[in-house]
Scaffold this active site. Structure first.
Site, PDB file in Angstrom:
ATOM      1  N   CYS A   1      19.323 -33.212 -40.069  1.00 32.90           N
ATOM      2  CA  CYS A   1      17.996 -32.727 -39.665  1.00 32.90           C
ATOM      3  C   CYS A   1      17.839 -32.735 -38.148  1.00 32.90           C
ATOM      4  CB  CYS A   1      16.901 -33.635 -40.225  1.00 32.90           C
ATOM      5  SG  CYS A   1      16.998 -33.925 -41.995  1.00 32.90           S
ATOM      6  N   SER A   2      17.151 -31.718 -37.635  1.00 28.39           N
ATOM      7  CA  SER A   2      16.719 -31.782 -36.239  1.00 28.39           C
ATOM      8  C   SER A   2      15.583 -32.795 -36.158  1.00 28.39           C
ATOM      9  CB  SER A   2      16.244 -30.417 -35.769  1.00 28.39           C
ATOM     10  OG  SER A   2      15.160 -29.978 -36.564  1.00 28.39           O
TER      11      SER A   2
ATOM     12  N   HIS B   1      13.762 -31.179 -31.351  1.00 26.00           N
ATOM     13  CA  HIS B   1      13.029 -29.967 -31.726  1.00 26.00           C
ATOM     14  C   HIS B   1      11.523 -30.146 -31.476  1.00 26.00           C
ATOM     15  CE1 HIS B   1      11.716 -26.438 -33.715  1.00 26.00           C
ATOM     16  NE2 HIS B   1      11.752 -26.830 -34.967  1.00 26.00           N
TER      17      HIS B   1
ATOM     18  N   CYS C   1       7.400 -22.976 -35.581  1.00 26.07           N
ATOM     19  CA  CYS C   1       8.596 -23.267 -34.794  1.00 26.07           C
ATOM     20  C   CYS C   1       9.062 -22.128 -33.907  1.00 26.07           C
ATOM     21  CB  CYS C   1       9.739 -23.675 -35.720  1.00 26.07           C
ATOM     22  SG  CYS C   1       9.303 -25.072 -36.739  1.00 26.07           S
TER      23      CYS C   1
END
Lengths: 367, 367
Positions: free
Chosen positions: A193-194, A316, A79
């Protein structure tokens, strides 16, 4: 030698089922559109950041852009691939090996980087939400952080995303809706949550002497911090993101900036609990007060956090996220963020992390 | 600021069917074994180079080594991933962001990097041998290079590999055997090809002030050149590797070294024709005379090329290759290469390329 951000781009985040090359090319094209004086021959470095399994994307993107750079490769670190690539570009420039680096990140909604397959030995912990849940539980126990405070982070980021035309999610959620959304673990819900999505972002990094050719509003990379730590449950205090703490400290020291001076932050809210902990570990708020800060003080705080909606509101796309964060802060420092502009923002911070904060990158940017 | 190679390693190249993490760990372990003064806490950068689809290998390798570096990620650029990672590490050090960088490359025999899947639009050209065949045909036509000259490159590299204990192939082949080996294309035979294999290699790069703590025999990275070019058949002259020519020129200029001063070279003989062309394009021999040089003059030449057997003799584990080349030259410049030592070697050159020379890295190393 100073290094400037002389251009940036973000595509619309979506669930588009398109090849990664298309997403990369879109983000690259926007950089050129926004920098009319930039010529292909100026670019001597093309770095790509993605978790896609496709190979040689640095050289492939260069060819698609008609660029023959010196350096071209892909950088992968889950990420925080995007900020890793950006710091590599920074180093190429400061080392004198390059002058103009195009850094482009992209991901598809079905990225193979979403599962921590290196952690398979721990059974269920191969999805990052299980880590985030442990953080949430530990933080609640030790500091009395509440479910409502955690949900508030999500509510605020969704609200912020409404003024981001590139956000994947464009819907307000009430606290109630968030708290009643599907429980994924004991401590985190679906709307905490993303969301994985398809998206790209790019940053053009240039040496000081080139900056004025490309832009009248250079944004400077003034602080850099990095840390990679063990994923050990035994070693790590689950209420602190040690890698974030250390990376932030490095970046602030390098930039000679205190947390008080920061006007706007992009922090890696992969899950809502993360934002609470990150703000503590950067030093924006005392340890343990993150939940209170985000829920009570956000509206009155002098700093703005995640104006584009963070990862929860914007989406994301892993390899793009760090660069989209940098693009947002650069736009803010140029006073060009439109409806979501943080008035008079001069100093900004980007926090990008991977895999339950086993690594963090922190950047300080200044106008 | 000068940057030194203070350690290096190469695993045995083989067809071992083991996880990539094992190969990486083996190469890392050997670096520590050969550098008794090196401590885990010294290392602030861990870069991995591989084409494997596994993610987060920089951080995973760091954890397996008990290292908590600042920077950790994977660098991918097909066959020159290794030297791309090495140059990144160099930049991190010269930029002041790091002091001690561990760069480890590894690949498995079944690497997904062996097929140029970005080139699928050109049909059969998705395997690099088709490119190499076009080079061979063009070079034969224009310069009268013969099949025998091409085969000689393979014979010499196989012979050289006999004194490399880590080589995948350990067998001499006569010219006749090579020329009678299976024809893969009109112009190249099976024994003209380097062989995919499982292998790892590592290089420890350190800033000048740290070098003496780790080693009495630092080898300096004195020249760096990189170039990425188009894969266009229409634009490119198929008898010249333009990216190699440019990268070599950059590296020699940076190092302030002429081709005459080079004692030993590692060049990227993915196919035997490549070695002929590379030596021309680096400037070791006049354009068109490469075939003559390699077949007639090798035994009497003042320079040694591919003492460990090149990619054809040693094997070609993509992400490890560039670092294995660097390890070989460093060992030569330390006068520690045993049976294959090039007497008194002081200046060496590494040439590592990807995908039909659409990108090349050239490094000049000096003792």
């Amino acid at each position: 030698m100073r290094v400037a951000i002389a251009g940036y781009s973000t595509t619309r985040f979506s669930l588009n089922d398109v090849p990664i090359e298309n997403v990369l090319t879109d983000a690259m094209r926007m950089i050129f559109e926004n920098a009319p004086n930039l010529e292909q021959k100026d670019i001597d470095t093309v770095l790509v950041s993605t978790n896609e399994n496709r190979k040689y994307l640095g050289a492939v993107l260069a060819e698609m852009g008609g660029i023959s750079p010196k350096i071209a490769h892909n950088v992968e670190s889950l990420c925080n691939s995007g900020t890793n690539a950006l710091v590599s570009a920074f180093s190429y420039i400061t080392s004198g090996l390059a002058d103009v680096a195009l850094v482009v990140g992209a991901e598809r909604f079905d990225s193979p980087g979403q599962v921590l397959d290196w952690d398979i030995t721990r059974g269920e912990y191969n999805h990052p939400i299980f880590w985030a849940s442990m953080f949430a539980k530990a933080h609640k126990r030790k500091y009395g952080t509440t479910d409502e405070q955690i949900a508030k982070v999500s509510a605020i980021n969704h609200a912020n995303a409404k003024s981001n035309p590139n956000a994947y999610v464009s819907k307000n959620y009430t606290l109630e809706e968030i708290m009643n959304s599907k429980k994924i673990t004991e401590d985190l819900r679906l709307l905490d949550c993303s969301r994985p999505c398809t998206g790209g972002a790019g940053v053009l990094l240039v040496s000081e002497n080139i900056a004025k050719k490309i832009t009248d509003l250079p944004v400077w990379v003034s602080g850099i911090g990095h840390r990679t730590i063990s994923a050990s449950f035994a070693k790590n205090d689950l209420t602190t993101l040690e890698s974030t703490k250390d990376a932030a400290n490095q970046a602030l020291v390098m930039a000679e900036v205190s947390t008080e001076q920061i006007d706007v932050l992009e922090v890696h809210d992969a899950f809502s609990i993360c934002e609470i902990m990150i703000l503590e570990d950067i030093g924006i708020v005392e340890k343990g007060d993150g939940g209170k800060y985000t829920s009570e003080l956000y509206s009155t705080a002098s700093k703005k956090v995640n104006p584009r909606g963070g990862l929860i509101g914007s989406g994301h796309p892993l390899g793009a996220t760090g660069l989209a964060q940098v693009a947002e802060i650069a736009q803010q420092l140029q006073q060009k963020a439109g409806k979501r502009q943080v008035e008079g923002a001069k100093i900004g911070l980007v926090h990008n992390m991977s895999a339950a904060a086993t690594s963090s990158t922190v950047l300080v940017l200044s106008s």
